[in-house]
Design a protein around this motif. Structure first.
Motif, PDB file in Angstrom:
ATOM      1  N   LEU A  74       1.988 -16.644 -66.080  1.00  0.00           N
ATOM      2  CA  LEU A  74       2.589 -17.880 -65.577  1.00  0.00           C
ATOM      3  C   LEU A  74       1.982 -18.215 -64.215  1.00  0.00           C
ATOM      4  N   PRO A  75       2.057 -19.474 -63.795  1.00  0.00           N
ATOM      5  CA  PRO A  75       1.531 -19.845 -62.476  1.00  0.00           C
ATOM      6  C   PRO A  75       2.208 -19.041 -61.367  1.00  0.00           C
ATOM      7  N   GLN A  76       1.436 -18.689 -60.367  1.00  0.00           N
ATOM      8  CA  GLN A  76       1.971 -17.941 -59.241  1.00  0.00           C
ATOM      9  C   GLN A  76       2.653 -18.903 -58.264  1.00  0.00           C
ATOM     10  N   VAL A  77       3.970 -18.828 -58.228  1.00  0.00           N
ATOM     11  CA  VAL A  77       4.718 -19.736 -57.345  1.00  0.00           C
ATOM     12  C   VAL A  77       5.650 -18.965 -56.422  1.00  0.00           C
ATOM     13  N   GLY A  78       5.390 -17.687 -56.219  1.00  0.00           N
ATOM     14  CA  GLY A  78       6.268 -16.890 -55.388  1.00  0.00           C
ATOM     15  C   GLY A  78       7.475 -16.436 -56.186  1.00  0.00           C
ATOM     16  N   ASN A  79       8.464 -15.971 -55.485  1.00  0.00           N
ATOM     17  CA  ASN A  79       9.666 -15.433 -56.121  1.00  0.00           C
ATOM     18  C   ASN A  79      10.659 -16.549 -56.435  1.00  0.00           C
ATOM     19  N   VAL A  80      10.315 -17.369 -57.445  1.00  0.00           N
ATOM     20  CA  VAL A  80      11.157 -18.501 -57.813  1.00  0.00           C
ATOM     21  C   VAL A  80      12.077 -18.095 -58.939  1.00  0.00           C
ATOM     22  N   LYS A  81      13.353 -18.122 -58.712  1.00  0.00           N
ATOM     23  CA  LYS A  81      14.346 -17.890 -59.767  1.00  0.00           C
ATOM     24  C   LYS A  81      15.571 -18.726 -59.419  1.00  0.00           C
ATOM     25  N   ALA A 125       6.241 -19.190 -75.446  1.00  0.00           N
ATOM     26  CA  ALA A 125       7.028 -19.430 -74.238  1.00  0.00           C
ATOM     27  C   ALA A 125       6.170 -19.343 -72.979  1.00  0.00           C
ATOM     28  N   VAL A 126       5.319 -18.321 -72.919  1.00  0.00           N
ATOM     29  CA  VAL A 126       4.478 -18.145 -71.733  1.00  0.00           C
ATOM     30  C   VAL A 126       3.469 -19.287 -71.622  1.00  0.00           C
ATOM     31  N   VAL A 127       2.842 -19.649 -72.730  1.00  0.00           N
ATOM     32  CA  VAL A 127       1.839 -20.721 -72.695  1.00  0.00           C
ATOM     33  C   VAL A 127       2.494 -22.063 -72.344  1.00  0.00           C
ATOM     34  N   LEU A 128       3.668 -22.326 -72.908  1.00  0.00           N
ATOM     35  CA  LEU A 128       4.394 -23.551 -72.556  1.00  0.00           C
ATOM     36  C   LEU A 128       4.748 -23.545 -71.064  1.00  0.00           C
ATOM     37  N   GLY A 129       5.253 -22.406 -70.596  1.00  0.00           N
ATOM     38  CA  GLY A 129       5.611 -22.312 -69.185  1.00  0.00           C
ATOM     39  C   GLY A 129       4.416 -22.531 -68.278  1.00  0.00           C
TER      40      GLY A 129
END
Length: 407
Positions: free
Chosen positions: A398-405, A312-316
């Motif tokens: 995972l890539p650092q994209v800020g607080n994305v949820k 899951a992490v690698v796919l993400g």
């Protein structure tokens, strides 16, 4: 019925499927998870997660939900049923990054912790996959048994051992290992007194274990060569007590007698040959697989769930990097490259775990009678610690994209 278009469709709401949806959610991509059951599947009762799994859950942002609820295993023992000889196992010092040691947890708790991170209506239940095709517009087309058609820029099969997506990719069918396993939970109202120790019992062609989940619950298992059971829990319990584990120590038999019948399950242990993982088509265009759909394995290293979380992490990471670079999910260009990168990164790791699990099972249960005891001793004395290094693997972030949820 009409069709809809999604960025990502995931088939299967098991550990791999929901974890992948959480990983994508973290990088700003909403995925639709299709689950054929009418609720979250909890088959398996419990599982043990080693440091590699906890590192993956750190990346997914959910480990803090579970670590306060489950104590790490500190030690264990292996009892030879025939001779009574006991060999001690020490798990102290086997923690991976962030100090995570092996912890047994309820499968339901893991699924609920993952699902709680998803936006509402991310999981569509009672959605049974019928067939897959690809359209001229590079979209994957999913047909459900209720007549619904869904188009997607990415399709990820997390649909388990009998994966329809894996069949579409022409991956070889899983093969029977020659062993079967019974699993269940037992409840001790007054407490079991086992502390944080796992107890294993080995005999000719058999291996069993008791794994405490908390002060009152114990997860137990029994794997046997050539055993066949019915799917009636009472009949399974009777067969274990009178036939398959009749000579096992009283502490194990007592757990079987106190088993919660609703938690009990039986299944043949299957795997995909490691060389088929290395040479097979793990992705094609914008379609791939993860979890047991990619690398079914025997449970001897307790890595089925951990490997699914790593996937899951690698796919993400691969899908997320493409998404962030292009500003959107590109079905025709970006996603095929991303999924190919994911498959290349995972195939050697997955094949190694499948091979290692099978070898560990053979050593602990198989081999000739003359050499079995010596080989088993040498395995736990000199090899077991080296194998544990496999479960300290860090699949990355995972890539650092800020607080994305997504809401």
């Amino acid at each position: 019925m009409g069709s809809t278009v999604e960025d990502v469709v995931i088939v299967g709401a098991g550990i791999a499927g929901i974890a992948t949806a959480v990983a994508l959610n973290r990088v700003g991509i909403r995925a639709l998870v299709l689950e054929k059951s009418d609720e979250l599947r909890t088959t398996g009762a419990a599982l043990t997660l080693f440091p590699n799994a906890w590192l993956a859950m750190d990346a997914l942002g959910i480990s803090h939900k579970l670590t306060p609820l489950y104590a790490p295993i500190t030690s264990g023992s292996v009892t030879n049923v025939a001779t009574g000889a006991v060999q001690e196992i020490n798990f102290v010092g086997q923690s991976g990054g962030n100090g995570h040691g092996p912890r047994p947890i309820h499968r339901k708790a893991l699924l609920e912790a993952l699902a709680g991170e998803l936006p509402p209506n991310s999981i569509r239940f009672s959605s049974h996959l019928a067939s897959i095709e690809t359209g001229a517009d590079s979209l994957a087309v999913v047909h459900l048994k209720d007549g619904t058609t869904i188009k997607s820029k990415v399709l990820i099969g997390c649909d388990g051992l009998h994966s329809v997506v894996a069949q579409w990719l022409d991956l070889s069918a899983p093969v029977h290992s020659g062993r079967s396993a019974v699993r269940g939970l037992s409840f001790y109202p007054q407490g079991h007194g086992f502390e944080s120790r796992v107890q294993q019992f080995v005999d000719s062609g058999k291996r069993a274990g008791l794994v405490p989940l908390n002060d009152k619950e114990v997860y137990w298992f029994l794997s046997c060569q050539g055993a066949e059971f019915t799917y009636d829990p009472k009949a399974i319990q009777a067969d274990v007590l009178s036939k398959y584990a009749a000579d096992f120590p009283a502490v194990f038999l007592d757990a079987i007698r106190q088993a919660d019948l609703s938690s009990m399950s039986w299944a043949p242990l299957k795997l995909r040959y490691p060389w088929n993982i290395l040479t097979g088509s793990l992705s094609r265009g914008n379609i791939t697989v993860a979890g047991d759909a990619m690398h079914p394995m025997t449970p001897d290293l307790a890595q089925g769930g951990g490997a699914a979380l790593e996937d899951a992490v690698v796919l993400g990471r691969h899908i997320g990097n493409s998404f962030l670079a292009n500003g959107k999910v590109l079905a025709a260009e970006g996603m095929p490259r991303a999924l190919d990168g994911y498959a290349k990164e995972r195939k050697w790791r997955a094949a190694g775990l499948v091979a290692g699990a099978y070898a560990a099972g053979w050593v602990q249960q198989g081999g000739t009678q003359v050499w079995r005891g010596l080989v088993r001793y040498l395995f736990y004395r000199y090899i077991f610690g080296r194998i544990l290094r496999l479960v300290q693997y860090d699949c990355g972030k995972l890539p650092q994209v800020g607080n994305v949820k997504l809401d």
